[in-house]
Design a protein around this motif. Structure first.
Motif, PDB file in Angstrom:
ATOM      1  N   ARG A 132       2.297   1.644  -3.493  1.00 48.92           N
ATOM      2  CA  ARG A 132       1.257   2.124  -4.409  1.00 48.92           C
ATOM      3  C   ARG A 132       1.020   3.617  -4.211  1.00 48.92           C
ATOM      4  NH1 ARG A 132      -3.136  -0.063  -7.236  1.00 48.92           N
ATOM      5  NH2 ARG A 132      -4.929   1.329  -7.371  1.00 48.92           N
ATOM      6  N   ARG A 133       0.963   4.041  -2.954  1.00 49.70           N
ATOM      7  CA  ARG A 133       0.745   5.461  -2.673  1.00 49.70           C
ATOM      8  C   ARG A 133       1.926   6.304  -3.153  1.00 49.70           C
ATOM      9  NH1 ARG A 133      -0.732   4.967   2.100  1.00 49.70           N
ATOM     10  NH2 ARG A 133       1.237   5.306   3.188  1.00 49.70           N
ATOM     11  N   ARG A 134       3.129   5.801  -2.974  1.00 48.45           N
ATOM     12  CA  ARG A 134       4.319   6.539  -3.416  1.00 48.45           C
ATOM     13  C   ARG A 134       4.339   6.687  -4.938  1.00 48.45           C
ATOM     14  NH1 ARG A 134       7.611   3.681  -0.848  1.00 48.45           N
ATOM     15  NH2 ARG A 134       8.755   2.549  -2.467  1.00 48.45           N
TER      16      ARG A 134
ATOM     17  N   HIS B  35      -6.905  10.277  -5.707  1.00 46.76           N
ATOM     18  CA  HIS B  35      -6.025  10.776  -4.642  1.00 46.76           C
ATOM     19  C   HIS B  35      -5.976  12.300  -4.655  1.00 46.76           C
ATOM     20  CE1 HIS B  35      -2.661  10.194  -1.791  1.00 46.76           C
ATOM     21  NE2 HIS B  35      -2.164  11.294  -2.339  1.00 46.76           N
TER      22      HIS B  35
ATOM     23  N   GLU C 214       0.830  -1.204   0.000  1.00 43.29           N
ATOM     24  CA  GLU C 214       0.000   0.000   0.000  1.00 43.29           C
ATOM     25  C   GLU C 214       0.866   1.256   0.000  1.00 43.29           C
ATOM     26  OE1 GLU C 214      -3.003   2.581  -0.284  1.00 43.29           O
ATOM     27  OE2 GLU C 214      -3.079   0.406  -0.567  1.00 43.29           O
ATOM     28  N   GLN C 215       1.958   1.237   0.771  1.00 47.46           N
ATOM     29  CA  GLN C 215       2.876   2.374   0.800  1.00 47.46           C
ATOM     30  C   GLN C 215       3.531   2.587  -0.570  1.00 47.46           C
ATOM     31  OE1 GLN C 215       5.567   1.420   3.968  1.00 47.46           O
ATOM     32  NE2 GLN C 215       4.064   1.868   5.576  1.00 47.46           N
TER      33      GLN C 215
ATOM     34  N   THR D 166       1.664   6.655  -6.874  1.00 45.68           N
ATOM     35  CA  THR D 166       0.567   7.568  -7.197  1.00 45.68           C
ATOM     36  C   THR D 166       0.980   9.020  -6.973  1.00 45.68           C
ATOM     37  OG1 THR D 166      -1.087   5.898  -6.593  1.00 45.68           O
ATOM     38  CG2 THR D 166      -1.815   8.193  -6.642  1.00 45.68           C
ATOM     39  N   GLU D 167       1.568   9.303  -5.829  1.00 48.62           N
ATOM     40  CA  GLU D 167       1.977  10.675  -5.514  1.00 48.62           C
ATOM     41  C   GLU D 167       3.086  11.158  -6.438  1.00 48.62           C
ATOM     42  OE1 GLU D 167       2.867  10.389  -1.365  1.00 48.62           O
ATOM     43  OE2 GLU D 167       0.758  10.597  -0.760  1.00 48.62           O
TER      44      GLU D 167
END
Length: 203
Positions: free
Chosen positions: A21-23, A73, A18-19, A25-26
């Motif tokens: 994926r978020r990285r 996001h 999840e971390q 995305t950002e």
């Protein structure tokens, strides 16, 4: 391995995924705003996120999946003003001023992203599809500001055109960035345009 240790490892792995994926995305969002989607490659996203290209594709197998995650996001962090709140203002002229103040403040906060997205809309199909929501939002706002004016036919169309022009990001950018107006000055000018169109249409 005990069931407890196995469950712990699975939880840790899910958190790591999840971390990551978020990285990713950002990182994509930052590059979309800085360079524009048309100039943002998967390699650049991977480099910025500190992962391999294959990791990007594992999380986002295609362009639409990546843009869906980025859009969700970014919108969560940058919600636009709510047109339904404007609808509670009975007087059309005051409703218009309230709406434009809030919308122009929103444009000021998000100008980097919208400048890039709208510039690349015709170049990147995924951007074109994602911006349908934005255009739909502006259409709904136009309906709210046009309501209660008692105009029909071509008269109503002229006023809607003035409202649509005032709501457009390109209009705000021209007034604020190219002509050097502050938001209150831009709101006042566009209010004059809309109310002038309404007065002319009512004759």
């Amino acid at each position: 391995m005990s069931d407890q240790k196995r469950a712990y490892r699975m939880t840790r792995r899910a958190e790591h995924e999840e971390q990551t994926r978020r990285r990713i995305t950002e990182s994509a969002i930052e590059l979309h705003e800085k360079l524009g989607p048309a100039q943002t490659s998967v390699s650049a996203i991977a480099d910025r996120a500190g992962v391999r290209r294959s990791t990007v594709y594992r999380h986002f197998p295609n362009e639409d999946a990546l843009f869906a995650a980025c859009s969700s996001h970014w919108r969560a962090a940058n919600p636009p003003p709510d047109p339904s709140a404007w609808a509670t203002v009975a007087a059309p002229a005051e409703r218009t001023r309230v709406a434009l103040r809030e919308l122009y403040a929103f444009y000021g906060r998000t100008q980097g992203m919208y400048s890039s997205l709208l510039r690349d809309e015709a170049l990147v199909p995924a951007v074109h599809r994602r911006l349908r929501d934005f255009h739909g939002y502006l259409s709904a706002a136009q309906d709210v500001l046009a309501a209660g004016r008692g105009l029909r036919g071509r008269r109503a169309q002229s006023v809607r055109a003035a409202i649509g022009h005032a709501l457009a990001f390109a209009t705000w950018r021209s007034l604020a960035q190219e002509q050097g107006l502050g938001d209150e000055e831009a709101v006042a000018l566009m209010s004059v345009l809309i109310e002038g169109a309404a007065a002319a249409a009512g004759r």
